[in-house]
Every structure is written in structure tokens, then in C-alpha cells.
Motif scaffolding. Structure first.
Motif, PDB file in Angstrom:
ATOM      1  N   THR A  72      92.585   4.670  79.455  1.00 23.66           N
ATOM      2  CA  THR A  72      93.688   4.742  79.489  1.00 23.66           C
ATOM      3  C   THR A  72      94.401   6.290  79.717  1.00 23.66           C
ATOM      4  O   THR A  72      94.938   7.020  80.155  1.00 23.66           O
ATOM      5  CB  THR A  72      94.825   3.650  79.117  1.00 23.66           C
ATOM      6  N   ASN A  73      94.264   7.022  77.911  1.00 19.51           N
ATOM      7  CA  ASN A  73      94.620   7.786  78.302  1.00 19.51           C
ATOM      8  C   ASN A  73      94.429   8.993  78.842  1.00 19.51           C
ATOM      9  O   ASN A  73      94.917  10.435  78.652  1.00 19.51           O
ATOM     10  CB  ASN A  73      94.496   7.917  76.194  1.00 19.51           C
ATOM     11  N   PHE A  74      93.033   9.166  79.267  1.00 17.22           N
ATOM     12  CA  PHE A  74      92.525  10.370  79.711  1.00 17.22           C
ATOM     13  C   PHE A  74      93.465  10.509  81.342  1.00 17.22           C
ATOM     14  O   PHE A  74      93.951  11.730  81.703  1.00 17.22           O
ATOM     15  CB  PHE A  74      91.130   9.590  80.686  1.00 17.22           C
ATOM     16  N   LEU A  75      93.825   9.377  81.671  1.00 21.92           N
ATOM     17  CA  LEU A  75      94.792   9.063  83.124  1.00 21.92           C
ATOM     18  C   LEU A  75      96.198   9.651  82.565  1.00 21.92           C
ATOM     19  O   LEU A  75      97.193  11.029  83.334  1.00 21.92           O
ATOM     20  CB  LEU A  75      95.254   7.778  83.239  1.00 21.92           C
ATOM     21  N   ASN A  76      95.984   9.324  81.001  1.00 22.76           N
ATOM     22  CA  ASN A  76      97.946   9.669  81.144  1.00 22.76           C
ATOM     23  C   ASN A  76      97.749  11.421  80.775  1.00 22.76           C
ATOM     24  O   ASN A  76      99.257  11.814  80.848  1.00 22.76           O
ATOM     25  CB  ASN A  76      98.499   8.790  79.800  1.00 22.76           C
ATOM     26  N   ALA A 157      84.807   8.836  80.647  1.00 25.01           N
ATOM     27  CA  ALA A 157      85.762  10.067  79.857  1.00 25.01           C
ATOM     28  C   ALA A 157      87.384   9.118  79.197  1.00 25.01           C
ATOM     29  O   ALA A 157      88.088   8.392  79.552  1.00 25.01           O
ATOM     30  CB  ALA A 157      86.370  10.063  82.058  1.00 25.01           C
ATOM     31  N   THR A 158      87.605  10.591  78.200  1.00 29.13           N
ATOM     32  CA  THR A 158      88.289   9.844  77.202  1.00 29.13           C
ATOM     33  C   THR A 158      88.274  11.117  76.691  1.00 29.13           C
ATOM     34  O   THR A 158      88.678  11.521  76.389  1.00 29.13           O
ATOM     35  CB  THR A 158      87.920   8.903  76.513  1.00 29.13           C
ATOM     36  N   CYS A 159      90.260  11.144  75.797  1.00 28.57           N
ATOM     37  CA  CYS A 159      91.031  12.266  75.438  1.00 28.57           C
ATOM     38  C   CYS A 159      91.151  10.705  73.839  1.00 28.57           C
ATOM     39  O   CYS A 159      91.229  11.748  73.094  1.00 28.57           O
ATOM     40  CB  CYS A 159      92.173  12.151  75.607  1.00 28.57           C
ATOM     41  N   ASP A 160      90.237   9.976  73.937  1.00 28.43           N
ATOM     42  CA  ASP A 160      91.063   9.512  72.030  1.00 28.43           C
ATOM     43  C   ASP A 160      89.400   9.806  71.395  1.00 28.43           C
ATOM     44  O   ASP A 160      87.706   9.994  71.754  1.00 28.43           O
ATOM     45  CB  ASP A 160      90.391   8.069  72.361  1.00 28.43           C
ATOM     46  N   LYS A 161      90.040  10.692  69.962  1.00 25.17           N
ATOM     47  CA  LYS A 161      88.741  11.344  69.602  1.00 25.17           C
ATOM     48  C   LYS A 161      87.168   9.975  68.994  1.00 25.17           C
ATOM     49  O   LYS A 161      86.451  10.440  68.615  1.00 25.17           O
ATOM     50  CB  LYS A 161      89.531  12.387  68.098  1.00 25.17           C
ATOM     51  N   GLU A 162      88.278   8.745  68.564  1.00 23.68           N
ATOM     52  CA  GLU A 162      87.122   7.536  67.503  1.00 23.68           C
ATOM     53  C   GLU A 162      86.585   7.277  68.620  1.00 23.68           C
ATOM     54  O   GLU A 162      85.055   7.185  68.765  1.00 23.68           O
ATOM     55  CB  GLU A 162      88.522   6.889  67.670  1.00 23.68           C
ATOM     56  N   LEU A 163      87.186   6.714  69.882  1.00 25.56           N
ATOM     57  CA  LEU A 163      86.254   6.617  71.603  1.00 25.56           C
ATOM     58  C   LEU A 163      85.222   7.800  71.876  1.00 25.56           C
ATOM     59  O   LEU A 163      83.935   7.134  71.694  1.00 25.56           O
ATOM     60  CB  LEU A 163      87.015   6.238  72.305  1.00 25.56           C
ATOM     61  N   ARG A 164      85.347   8.975  71.368  1.00 23.06           N
ATOM     62  CA  ARG A 164      84.129  10.034  71.829  1.00 23.06           C
ATOM     63  C   ARG A 164      83.316  10.120  71.147  1.00 23.06           C
ATOM     64  O   ARG A 164      82.017  10.250  71.117  1.00 23.06           O
ATOM     65  CB  ARG A 164      85.196  11.436  71.251  1.00 23.06           C
ATOM     66  N   PRO A 171      72.370   7.213  73.554  1.00 26.42           N
ATOM     67  CA  PRO A 171      71.766   8.051  73.547  1.00 26.42           C
ATOM     68  C   PRO A 171      71.811   7.862  74.969  1.00 26.42           C
ATOM     69  O   PRO A 171      72.166   7.583  76.111  1.00 26.42           O
ATOM     70  CB  PRO A 171      70.925   7.784  73.210  1.00 26.42           C
ATOM     71  N   GLY A 172      72.405   9.442  75.811  1.00 27.67           N
ATOM     72  CA  GLY A 172      72.251   9.847  76.956  1.00 27.67           C
ATOM     73  C   GLY A 172      73.175   9.606  77.930  1.00 27.67           C
ATOM     74  O   GLY A 172      73.073   9.530  78.398  1.00 27.67           O
ATOM     75  N   VAL A 173      74.413   9.661  77.081  1.00 32.43           N
ATOM     76  CA  VAL A 173      75.798   9.065  77.761  1.00 32.43           C
ATOM     77  C   VAL A 173      76.466   9.757  77.551  1.00 32.43           C
ATOM     78  O   VAL A 173      76.633  10.401  76.249  1.00 32.43           O
ATOM     79  CB  VAL A 173      75.732   7.729  77.652  1.00 32.43           C
ATOM     80  N   PRO A 174      76.873  11.290  78.214  1.00 29.04           N
ATOM     81  CA  PRO A 174      78.054  12.270  78.291  1.00 29.04           C
ATOM     82  C   PRO A 174      79.362  11.485  77.688  1.00 29.04           C
ATOM     83  O   PRO A 174      79.715  10.681  78.704  1.00 29.04           O
ATOM     84  CB  PRO A 174      78.007  13.411  79.078  1.00 29.04           C
ATOM     85  N   ALA A 175      80.329  12.258  77.403  1.00 30.57           N
ATOM     86  CA  ALA A 175      82.177  12.090  77.359  1.00 30.57           C
ATOM     87  C   ALA A 175      82.586  13.754  78.278  1.00 30.57           C
ATOM     88  O   ALA A 175      82.077  14.832  77.819  1.00 30.57           O
ATOM     89  CB  ALA A 175      81.853  11.591  75.927  1.00 30.57           C
ATOM     90  N   MET A 176      83.692  12.686  78.630  1.00 33.26           N
ATOM     91  CA  MET A 176      84.385  13.840  79.481  1.00 33.26           C
ATOM     92  C   MET A 176      85.696  14.369  78.697  1.00 33.26           C
ATOM     93  O   MET A 176      86.378  12.811  78.652  1.00 33.26           O
ATOM     94  CB  MET A 176      84.762  13.796  80.991  1.00 33.26           C
ATOM     95  N   TYR A 183      88.993  19.909  82.640  1.00 30.68           N
ATOM     96  CA  TYR A 183      88.149  18.886  82.362  1.00 30.68           C
ATOM     97  C   TYR A 183      86.471  19.927  81.289  1.00 30.68           C
ATOM     98  O   TYR A 183      86.261  20.098  81.575  1.00 30.68           O
ATOM     99  CB  TYR A 183      87.625  18.019  83.072  1.00 30.68           C
ATOM    100  N   THR A 184      86.208  19.101  80.832  1.00 30.82           N
ATOM    101  CA  THR A 184      85.242  19.645  79.658  1.00 30.82           C
ATOM    102  C   THR A 184      84.003  18.380  79.282  1.00 30.82           C
ATOM    103  O   THR A 184      84.766  17.072  79.443  1.00 30.82           O
ATOM    104  CB  THR A 184      85.408  20.079  78.583  1.00 30.82           C
ATOM    105  N   VAL A 185      82.541  18.510  79.781  1.00 32.11           N
ATOM    106  CA  VAL A 185      82.004  17.654  79.445  1.00 32.11           C
ATOM    107  C   VAL A 185      81.416  18.210  78.592  1.00 32.11           C
ATOM    108  O   VAL A 185      80.599  18.970  78.424  1.00 32.11           O
ATOM    109  CB  VAL A 185      81.187  17.165  80.839  1.00 32.11           C
ATOM    110  N   GLU A 186      81.576  17.108  77.608  1.00 39.80           N
ATOM    111  CA  GLU A 186      79.788  17.561  76.307  1.00 39.80           C
ATOM    112  C   GLU A 186      78.421  16.267  76.907  1.00 39.80           C
ATOM    113  O   GLU A 186      78.641  15.752  77.006  1.00 39.80           O
ATOM    114  CB  GLU A 186      81.024  16.811  74.871  1.00 39.80           C
ATOM    115  N   ARG A 187      78.029  16.725  76.255  1.00 39.53           N
ATOM    116  CA  ARG A 187      75.900  16.066  76.066  1.00 39.53           C
ATOM    117  C   ARG A 187      75.541  16.008  76.811  1.00 39.53           C
ATOM    118  O   ARG A 187      75.072  15.063  77.769  1.00 39.53           O
ATOM    119  CB  ARG A 187      75.982  15.651  74.961  1.00 39.53           C
TER     120      ARG A 187
END
Length: 196
Positions: A72-76, A157-164, A171-176, A183-187
Motif C-alpha cells: 500500500t505505502n509503495f503505491l502512495n 515492493a515496499t517503502c516500509d522499513k519494518e517490512l523490508r 532467502p532469495g527474495v529481493p525488496a524494491m 525505484y531501487t532493488v536490494e539483494r
């Protein structure tokens, strides 16, 4: 009927509970703790099975076209930063992307009301794929973590620090996420052309 004569018992002590008796609280809690420790020691350890999609630390199920679970917050934040979701994802990953929305995220957007109606209309866009999550009204973050854990073919894809933080533990799941209005992707493995 007269009063019966009773003789006084001589040198009789009162009965006292022994400090080692199980009815004493400290001994009962110590015995309970000892029993739990012994039971935990005897149980076999639960070792999680590694997903067959993982080749060492490289996720083989993750490849173009990418499926991106959107929060949700990624869309916002995308609306606030004036970013087109699909085009910005393609620019970030350099491949075709399909933004996916679970039922729980859609329900959360509907609950937020009129203030987030633009994000709700964006989520109802036909380019977004709707995914049935199978959980009845659970928290959207828990739903996304469960989906990413069960099927490792998603980028979250999220901007929530706790969810990231929770996604990093899978393991093996990147976060955007969004940083510096893009947009930036980690891992993400370098082989797939993700920017550093």
C-alpha cells in the motif's frame, strides 16, 4: 456428664512443610522449568527445508518477466513522487514487470478511504495482476511475507522499513523501494541487470 480428663501431650512439635516439598512455590517453578528444559532438549530440532528454487544463494525462479508484489505505502509514495509504477519498474529492472496486488492489500486500500482513492484506482488498473492470497482479512504485511515465503518468484515492493527488514530474512527474495525519486532493488543478482 462431667468433664473428661485429657492429658497434655508432652514435647510434641508442630508439623512444618519441608522446604524441599513440591507445594512450595519456588520448588514447584524450578521443577516445572527443569521439566520444560528436559523436554526441549529431547525434542528433535526443527531445521527448515531449503527451497528447491535456491541454488546456493541464487534464486533460480526469479527471472524476467518479473512479478512484483506491491504494498500500500509503495503505491502512495509512487503517487507522491509522481512515478509511473509499471514504467519505473521496467526502468529499474531493465525487463518486463507485472505488478501484483493481493486481496489483503486491496482491502487495506479500500479501508483507508477517500484520501487514498487515487492509489485505489491505480491498483484497479488492468496492468496490475490481482492475486488471491487465501487469508481472510489478515494484516497486509503478514500476507506479503507469507506469499514471498511460499512462492519465491516475487519481488516485494515496499517503502516500509519494518517490512523490508522482514523480507531480508527470507532467502532469495529481493525488496524494491523508492529512493531519490526512483525505484531501487536490494539483494538482486547482478546477472539480471539490476542497478547497484
Amino acid at each position: 456428664m462431667g468433664k473428661s480428663k485429657t492429658t497434655r501431650k508432652f514435647a510434641v512439635a508442630k508439623k512444618i512443610i519441608s522446604p524441599k516439598d513440591t507445594r512450595v512455590n519456588s520448588n514447584a517453578s524450578a521443577a516445572r522449568r527443569k521439566f520444560i528444559d528436559k523436554k526441549a532438549k529431547d525434542e528433535p530440532r526443527n531445521i527448515e527445508n531449503v527451497s528447491s528454487a535456491m541454488f546456493f544463494s541464487h534464486n533460480t525462479q526469479l527471472g524476467p518477466p518479473y512479478n512484483v508484489l506491491v504494498d500500500t505505502n509503495f503505491l502512495n509514495f509512487s503517487i507522491r513522487n509522481k512515478l509511473d509504477v509499471v514504467r519505473s519498474m521496467m526502468d529499474c529492472l531493465l525487463a518486463k514487470c507485472t505488478p501484483c496486488i493481493t486481496d489483503c492489500v486491496m482491502g487495506e486500500l479500500e479501508k483507508l478511504g477517500g484520501k487514498y482513492r487515487l492509489a485505489l484506482s491505480l491498483a484497479k488498473d488492468p496492468r496490475f495482476e490481482r492475486i488471491k492470497c487465501g487469508c481472510e482479512g489478515c494484516y497486509a504485511d503478514d500476507c506479503l511475507v507469507k506469499m514471498a515465503t511460499n512462492w519465491k518468484c516475487f519481488i516485494v515492493a515496499t517503502c516500509d522499513k519494518e517490512l523490508r527488514r522482514r523480507v531480508r530474512k527470507i532467502p532469495g527474495v529481493p525488496a524494491m523501494y523508492i529512493s531519490a525519486r526512483k525505484y531501487t532493488v536490494e539483494r538482486m543478482p547482478e546477472a539480471f541487470g539490476a542497478p547497484r
